[in-house]
Design a protein around this motif. Structure first.
Motif, short mmCIF file in Angstrom:
data_model
loop_
_atom_site.label_atom_id
_atom_site.label_comp_id
_atom_site.label_asym_id
_atom_site.label_seq_id
_atom_site.Cartn_x
_atom_site.Cartn_y
_atom_site.Cartn_z
N GLY A 1 -6.11 -58.46 -26.64
CA GLY A 1 -5.39 -58.14 -25.22
C GLY A 1 -3.87 -59.00 -25.43
N ALA A 2 -3.88 -60.05 -25.83
CA ALA A 2 -2.60 -60.93 -26.08
C ALA A 2 -1.72 -60.28 -27.11
CB ALA A 2 -3.03 -62.45 -26.10
N GLN A 3 -2.31 -59.97 -28.09
CA GLN A 3 -1.52 -59.34 -29.16
C GLN A 3 -0.78 -57.97 -28.54
OE1 GLN A 3 -3.16 -57.52 -32.72
NE2 GLN A 3 -2.05 -58.65 -33.74
N LEU A 4 -1.69 -57.29 -27.84
CA LEU A 4 -1.22 -55.80 -27.37
C LEU A 4 -0.15 -55.92 -26.33
CD1 LEU A 4 -3.20 -52.79 -26.54
CD2 LEU A 4 -1.95 -53.88 -24.73
N ARG A 5 -0.19 -56.99 -25.36
CA ARG A 5 0.89 -57.17 -24.44
C ARG A 5 2.10 -57.50 -24.95
NH1 ARG A 5 -3.95 -58.82 -21.58
NH2 ARG A 5 -3.71 -60.79 -22.27
N ARG A 6 1.82 -58.50 -26.08
CA ARG A 6 3.08 -58.82 -26.78
C ARG A 6 4.01 -57.93 -27.47
NH1 ARG A 6 0.66 -62.41 -29.85
NH2 ARG A 6 0.79 -61.39 -31.85
N HIS A 7 3.15 -57.00 -28.04
CA HIS A 7 4.03 -55.71 -28.73
C HIS A 7 4.43 -55.04 -27.43
CE1 HIS A 7 1.05 -56.12 -32.26
NE2 HIS A 7 1.79 -56.92 -32.52
N HIS A 8 3.87 -54.71 -26.59
CA HIS A 8 4.46 -54.00 -25.31
C HIS A 8 5.70 -54.61 -24.89
CE1 HIS A 8 0.63 -51.98 -23.75
NE2 HIS A 8 0.88 -51.46 -25.12
N GLU A 9 5.68 -55.91 -25.00
CA GLU A 9 7.04 -56.51 -24.60
C GLU A 9 8.19 -56.34 -25.45
OE1 GLU A 9 7.83 -57.91 -21.44
OE2 GLU A 9 6.11 -57.17 -20.89
N GLU A 10 7.70 -56.57 -27.01
CA GLU A 10 8.60 -56.17 -27.75
C GLU A 10 9.08 -54.88 -27.89
OE1 GLU A 10 6.43 -57.19 -31.21
OE2 GLU A 10 6.53 -59.22 -31.04
N GLU B 1 -2.84 -48.92 -19.84
CA GLU B 1 -3.44 -49.29 -20.89
C GLU B 1 -3.89 -50.87 -20.85
OE1 GLU B 1 -3.13 -48.73 -25.73
OE2 GLU B 1 -1.63 -49.82 -24.72
N GLU B 2 -3.17 -51.73 -20.38
CA GLU B 2 -3.28 -52.96 -20.15
C GLU B 2 -4.29 -53.30 -19.10
OE1 GLU B 2 0.19 -55.29 -19.31
OE2 GLU B 2 1.25 -54.50 -21.33
N ALA B 3 -4.34 -52.39 -17.84
CA ALA B 3 -5.34 -52.52 -16.82
C ALA B 3 -6.67 -51.99 -17.04
CB ALA B 3 -4.78 -51.64 -15.48
N SER B 4 -6.71 -50.78 -18.17
CA SER B 4 -7.94 -50.25 -18.36
C SER B 4 -8.71 -51.16 -19.44
CB SER B 4 -7.72 -48.99 -18.87
OG SER B 4 -7.07 -48.19 -17.78
N LEU B 5 -8.17 -51.64 -20.23
CA LEU B 5 -8.73 -52.43 -21.38
C LEU B 5 -8.79 -53.95 -21.31
CD1 LEU B 5 -7.15 -50.81 -24.62
CD2 LEU B 5 -8.94 -49.89 -23.17
N PHE B 6 -8.06 -54.29 -20.34
CA PHE B 6 -8.04 -55.65 -19.97
C PHE B 6 -7.91 -56.17 -18.53
CE2 PHE B 6 -5.63 -54.74 -24.11
CZ PHE B 6 -6.81 -55.27 -25.09
N PRO B 7 -8.74 -55.76 -17.72
CA PRO B 7 -8.78 -55.91 -16.39
C PRO B 7 -8.44 -57.14 -15.83
CG PRO B 7 -10.95 -55.09 -16.86
CD PRO B 7 -10.14 -55.08 -18.09
N ALA B 8 -9.27 -58.20 -16.54
CA ALA B 8 -9.17 -59.69 -16.05
C ALA B 8 -8.05 -60.37 -16.34
CB ALA B 8 -10.55 -60.35 -16.54
N ALA B 9 -7.24 -59.93 -17.37
CA ALA B 9 -6.22 -60.40 -17.94
C ALA B 9 -4.96 -60.79 -16.81
CB ALA B 9 -5.62 -60.04 -18.92
#
Length: 276
Positions: free
Chosen positions: A150-159, A268-276
């Protein structure tokens, strides 16, 4: 159409089966990140399943040099694999590990026994043909591994958000601040390649989520469908760029791709990582 492209299209159209010289040959599609270009590169390669891992062989048909895809995965070990399973194709996110020493020798010898062509490839070249183990992503029951993904995915989204913002500035200004030698076409193609590669890798990771969390299948189906729409839009942008760097046409094609991108990222972020 080049030979590789023909094989790739036949593979995808026939659930991983290919005819002609590859009739009955176990093939996968291997997508790597270009070591020099950073663009996604897809190649059909022979494989063997060895327990949970997938073995591939950088034979290059016995040519003097390693195939380009081998240099790519040495530079970027995150590799996506498409493999025919039953009446469909599954996509896996994997980590590439070149084997060494006795393990490499044993695995290559066994492959040459299964397929004598590989013995001939080894005779034709002076190099040691690499054997690479591809380890599919496994999420288990979740926990720290899912948090890391999840952290990697969010970082890629920001990039990607930042890269798109710079691209919009470029379209508005007609140049890239601080790098005037870089053309508008090159900047657009780089953005297309990065977004394309991101979604290819995500499609592989989705398989791991599906296996560990079956309840996510409806969300994953929506995300895959949205990836397909984006891929069509990226093909349109590339076609526009091939016709010349007209900022208005490029901007219109880019807007069609990115219009729902922020909503897609958020879902995507809300569905796969709802607690993040």
């Amino acid at each position: 159409m080049d030979f590789n492209r023909q094989v790739i299209e036949e593979f995808r159209a026939n659930h991983g089966r290919v005819g002609g010289m590859f009739e009955g040959v176990p093939l996968i599609l291997l997508t790597t990140q270009g070591a020099r270009s950073d663009a996604p590169r897809t190649n059909p390669v022979v494989y063997f399943r060895d327990g949970a891992r997938i073995l591939v062989f950088a034979s290059n048909a016995g040519a003097p040099d390693h195939p380009a895809w081998y240099h790519n995965l040495r530079a970027y070990p995150q590799v996506t694999v498409e493999i025919g399973e039953g009446d469909g194709i599954r996509t896996y996110a994997t980590r590439a590990e070149p084997l060494e020493g006795a393990e490499r020798d044993r695995c290559y010898r066994e492959q040459a026994e299964r397929d004598p062509a590989f013995a001939e490839y080894a005779r034709k070249t002076t190099r040691v043909i690499p054997v690479i183990a591809l380890h599919p992503l496994s999420l288990g029951d979740g926990g720290a591994r899912v948090e890391a993904v999840g952290a990697q995915l969010r970082r890629h989204h920001e990039e990607l958000r930042a890269e798109f913002a710079r691209l919009r500035e470029t379209l508005a200004a007609g140049e890239i601040p601080g790098t005037p030698a870089r053309t508008l076409t090159e900047h657009c193609l780089t953005f297309c390649d990065h977004l394309d590669l991101h979604h290819i890798r995500e499609n592989g990771a989705f398989t791991a989520f599906e296996d560990s969390f079956p309840e996510l299948r409806p969300a994953l189906a929506r995300l895959r469908a949205e990836h397909h729409v984006v891929a069509q839009g990226l093909a349109e942008i590339r076609a526009v760029l091939a016709g010349g760097a007209d900022p208005d046409k490029i901007g219109a094609a880019l807007a069609r791709v990115t219009e729902g991108l922020e909503e897609h990222f958020a879902y995507e972020e809300a569905s796969l990582f709802p607690a993040a």
